[in-house]
Design an enzyme around this catalytic site. Structure first.
Site, short mmCIF file in Angstrom:
data_model
loop_
_atom_site.label_atom_id
_atom_site.label_comp_id
_atom_site.label_asym_id
_atom_site.label_seq_id
_atom_site.Cartn_x
_atom_site.Cartn_y
_atom_site.Cartn_z
N LYS A 192 52.18 -6.80 60.18
CA LYS A 192 53.13 -7.49 61.08
C LYS A 192 52.74 -8.96 61.21
O LYS A 192 51.75 -9.29 61.83
CB LYS A 192 53.16 -6.85 62.48
CG LYS A 192 54.39 -7.37 63.25
CD LYS A 192 54.24 -7.46 64.74
CE LYS A 192 53.57 -8.67 65.27
NZ LYS A 192 54.34 -9.94 65.23
N GLY A 245 43.87 -13.11 66.30
CA GLY A 245 44.68 -13.78 67.33
C GLY A 245 43.84 -14.04 68.56
O GLY A 245 42.61 -14.20 68.48
N SER A 246 44.49 -14.05 69.71
CA SER A 246 43.80 -14.41 70.94
C SER A 246 42.92 -13.26 71.44
O SER A 246 43.18 -12.10 71.17
CB SER A 246 44.82 -14.78 72.02
OG SER A 246 45.62 -13.65 72.30
N THR A 247 41.90 -13.62 72.19
CA THR A 247 41.01 -12.61 72.76
C THR A 247 41.77 -11.70 73.72
O THR A 247 41.55 -10.48 73.74
CB THR A 247 39.80 -13.30 73.43
OG1 THR A 247 39.05 -13.94 72.39
CG2 THR A 247 38.90 -12.30 74.15
N GLY A 250 43.60 -9.26 71.70
CA GLY A 250 42.59 -8.40 71.07
C GLY A 250 42.17 -7.26 71.99
O GLY A 250 42.00 -6.12 71.55
N GLU A 267 39.42 -10.52 64.88
CA GLU A 267 38.96 -11.89 64.66
C GLU A 267 39.66 -12.71 65.73
O GLU A 267 40.87 -12.94 65.66
CB GLU A 267 39.34 -12.32 63.24
CG GLU A 267 38.46 -13.43 62.72
CD GLU A 267 39.05 -14.78 63.02
OE1 GLU A 267 38.69 -15.34 64.08
OE2 GLU A 267 39.86 -15.26 62.23
N CYS A 301 40.89 -21.09 64.72
CA CYS A 301 40.02 -20.32 65.62
C CYS A 301 38.61 -20.88 65.65
O CYS A 301 37.93 -20.81 66.66
CB CYS A 301 40.03 -18.84 65.25
SG CYS A 301 39.70 -18.56 63.52
N GLU A 398 39.83 -21.57 75.20
CA GLU A 398 40.36 -21.96 73.89
C GLU A 398 41.71 -22.65 74.11
O GLU A 398 42.64 -22.05 74.65
CB GLU A 398 40.55 -20.73 73.01
CG GLU A 398 41.09 -21.08 71.65
CD GLU A 398 41.15 -19.89 70.70
OE1 GLU A 398 41.80 -18.89 71.04
OE2 GLU A 398 40.55 -19.97 69.61
#
Ligand code: NAP
Ligand code: MG
Length: 499
Positions: A192, A245-247, A250, A267, A301, A398
């Site tokens: 996706k 992607g973002s934490t 995640g 990641e 990132c 971030e």
């Protein structure tokens, strides 16, 4: 047509304007609910395409197709050398269509064409690197000490059906970083792409079919994270989910994966430090640290977003990095001479602008010159914030934009320097600029991050593992480790009877 950039090639323009469907079981199919969503050019903010909105029902179909391909048929029976050959053919096709793929990357993501073009070579090399591993994924014979006579060995087998969810900052290479090791290991995939950047994944899907991968090995479902993405992460028929992607997202992926305890690799974000010591070669360190944060408009990132400069050279380095940023030309990625494109979306632009404002309100000084706004696209100029307090949100969170927080350090004691580096919930990357090789090694050892570069920023070689400590993720991409994370290790012990 009028919304497409006039310098776009016919080939890329025709692809963008086509009807876009989902790749399921080797066929391009309409989404089950018949819905579509808009894709815009971030350089102008204008609508350029409508793309199929896949939902949970489409994910079900894609996962079922991936399961069939995994368990039976040409892929399940495919010899390792034949998998290598397929991957090498894909790498060649990526290179052959490099100009078109680079243009699609620009229209989707906004980055300057020269950078997108350079990314194509890296992408093809990643496929070739992984292709080389297919025939070398071996187990070993294990000597047992138990009574009796044994033949025991380990083998690596593919983990199975993999769900892959990727972000928008490097649409093509993020797809390949995920697909290449999974296919090399013998898995089948449902991918996706990010909602902002679906075009290159769709073109890649065509090239994958052209290379000759059997139906169902790679399925591509465009759609929204909260819908198609969430359905993929939670799906009981998926054996592993790999996410970049973002934490925050995640953590949602981990929760969704709990149901069937699927394997998870992540990641995630970073707030990576860069250190410049007074003995560094400043002629290299200054552009190095500037590019570490400004490249891809900071939407990286591993961006070097926290800059620590020894007080002896702090004023000069900060002024020079700000001046370097001021010289970078902003504009549409299709126009030659532009160094920086727009951010990915209005939402992202406003988010970055809010961070800059919060930094200013928190007492930071904006060193960069204030440029007039560019109409249309989502542009944010390179911004260096000096005198940033370690507690400010700009230093801790971030931002994912071209915003650098500069701070002086006085200590020559490496424990204190490392404490600055490690004062973050992230642990993706760190950069060190010094000519003292002993200091570089000792500091690299103390930093809690998955990658450290000395006198360079981000070494993107396919052989070098990449991933995060702490909340920057689980597992590694690139290198042999990436492949191994798409495999399961099986032990087989055979009782050979009495001697
Ligand atoms: P995101 O939410 O982490 O999106 C990454 C991918 O996950 C996209 O494909 C997204 O789909 C999908 N997704 C979103 N919610 C999901 C869910 N509940 N279940 C499964 N998949 C889901 O990132 P974003 O919203 O695009 O950006 C927000 C911030 O994340 C950025 O400002 C940046 O700080 C950070 N970010 C970090 C990286 C990185 O590489 N570390 C990359 C991108 C963004 P949609 O595209 O439909 O949302
Ligand atoms: Mg999102």
């Amino acid at each position: 047509m009028s919304n497409l950039h006039p310098q776009l090639s016919q080939t890329a323009a025709q692809f963008i304007q086509r009807e876009h469907r989902l790749l399921i079981d080797g066929r391009w199919v309409a989404p089950s609910a018949g819905k579509q969503f808009d894709v815009e050019d971030p350089g102008t903010g204008r609508l350029i395409a409508r793309v199929a909105e896949g939902q949970a029902a489409d994910i079900d179909l894609a996962v079922a197709a991936a399961r069939r391909a995994f368990e039976a048929g040409d892929w399940a029976r495919c010899k390792p050398a034949d998998r290598t050959r397929l991957l090498l053919r894909l790498a060649d096709l990526i290179e052959q269509h490099g100009d078109e793929l680079a243009e699609l990357e620009v229209m989707d993501n906004g980055k300057p064409l020269a950078f997108a073009r350079r990314g194509i070579t890296g992408t093809a090399e990643m496929v070739r690197y992984m292709a080389g591993w297919v025939t070398k994924l071996t187990g070993e014979a294990v000597p047992l000490s138990m009574p009796g006579t044994w033949h025991a060995y380990t083998v690596r087998e593919p983990v199975g059906v993999v769900g892959q969810i990727i972000p928008w900052n490097f649409p093509l290479s993020m797809a390949i970083w995920k697909l290449a090791p999974a296919l090399a290991a013998g898995c089948t995939v449902v991918l996706k792409p990010a909602e902002q950047t679906p075009l290159n994944a769709l073109r890649l899907g065509e090239l994958i079919m052209e290379a000759g991968f059997p139906a169902g090995v790679v399925n591509i479902v465009t759609g929204f994270g909260g819908d198609a993405g969430a359905a993929l992460a939670a799906h009981p028929g998926v054996d592993k989910v790999a996410f970049t992607g973002s934490t925050a997202t995640g953590k949602r992926i981990v929760q969704a994966a709990l149901g069937n305890l699927k394997k998870v690799t992540l990641e995630l974000g970073g707030k990576s430090p860069v250190f410049i010591f007074p003995d560094a070669d400043l002629a290299a360190a200054i552009p190095g640290a500037a590019n570490a944060i400004f490249f891809n408009s900071g939407q990286v990132c591993s961006a070097g977003s926290r800059l620590y400069v020894h007080r002896k050279v702090y004023d000069q380095v900060v002024a020079d990095i700000a001046a370097y940023g001021d010289r970078l030309q902003l504009g549409h990625g299709m126009e030659a001479g532009n160094d920086l494109g727009p951010l990915i979306s209005k939402v992202q632009m406003e988010r970055v602008q809010r961070y800059i404002e919060a930094g200013r309100e928190g007492g930071a000084t904006v060193v960069s010159s204030q440029r007039p706004a560019i109409e249309g696209g989502y542009f944010v100029p390179p911004t260096v914030l000096a005198d940033t307090d370690a507690r400010l949100s700009v230093v801790r969170e971030e931002i994912f934009g071209p915003v650098l927080c500069a701070m002086p350090f006085d200590d020559d004691d490496l424990a204190s320097v490392a404490a600055l580096a490690n004062d973050t919930e992230y642990g993706l990357f760190a950069g060190i600029w010094t000519q003292d090789i002993g200091k570089a090694h000792k500091l690299a050892k103390r930093i809690r991050a998955g990658s450290v570069s000395v006198n360079a920023h981000m070494v993107n070689d396919p052989a070098l593992p990449f991933g995060g400590f702490k909340q920057s993720g689980w597992g590694r991409e690139r290198g042999r480790e990436a492949l191994e994370l798409y495999s399961e290790l099986k032990s087989v012990a055979i009782n050979l009877g009495q001697d």
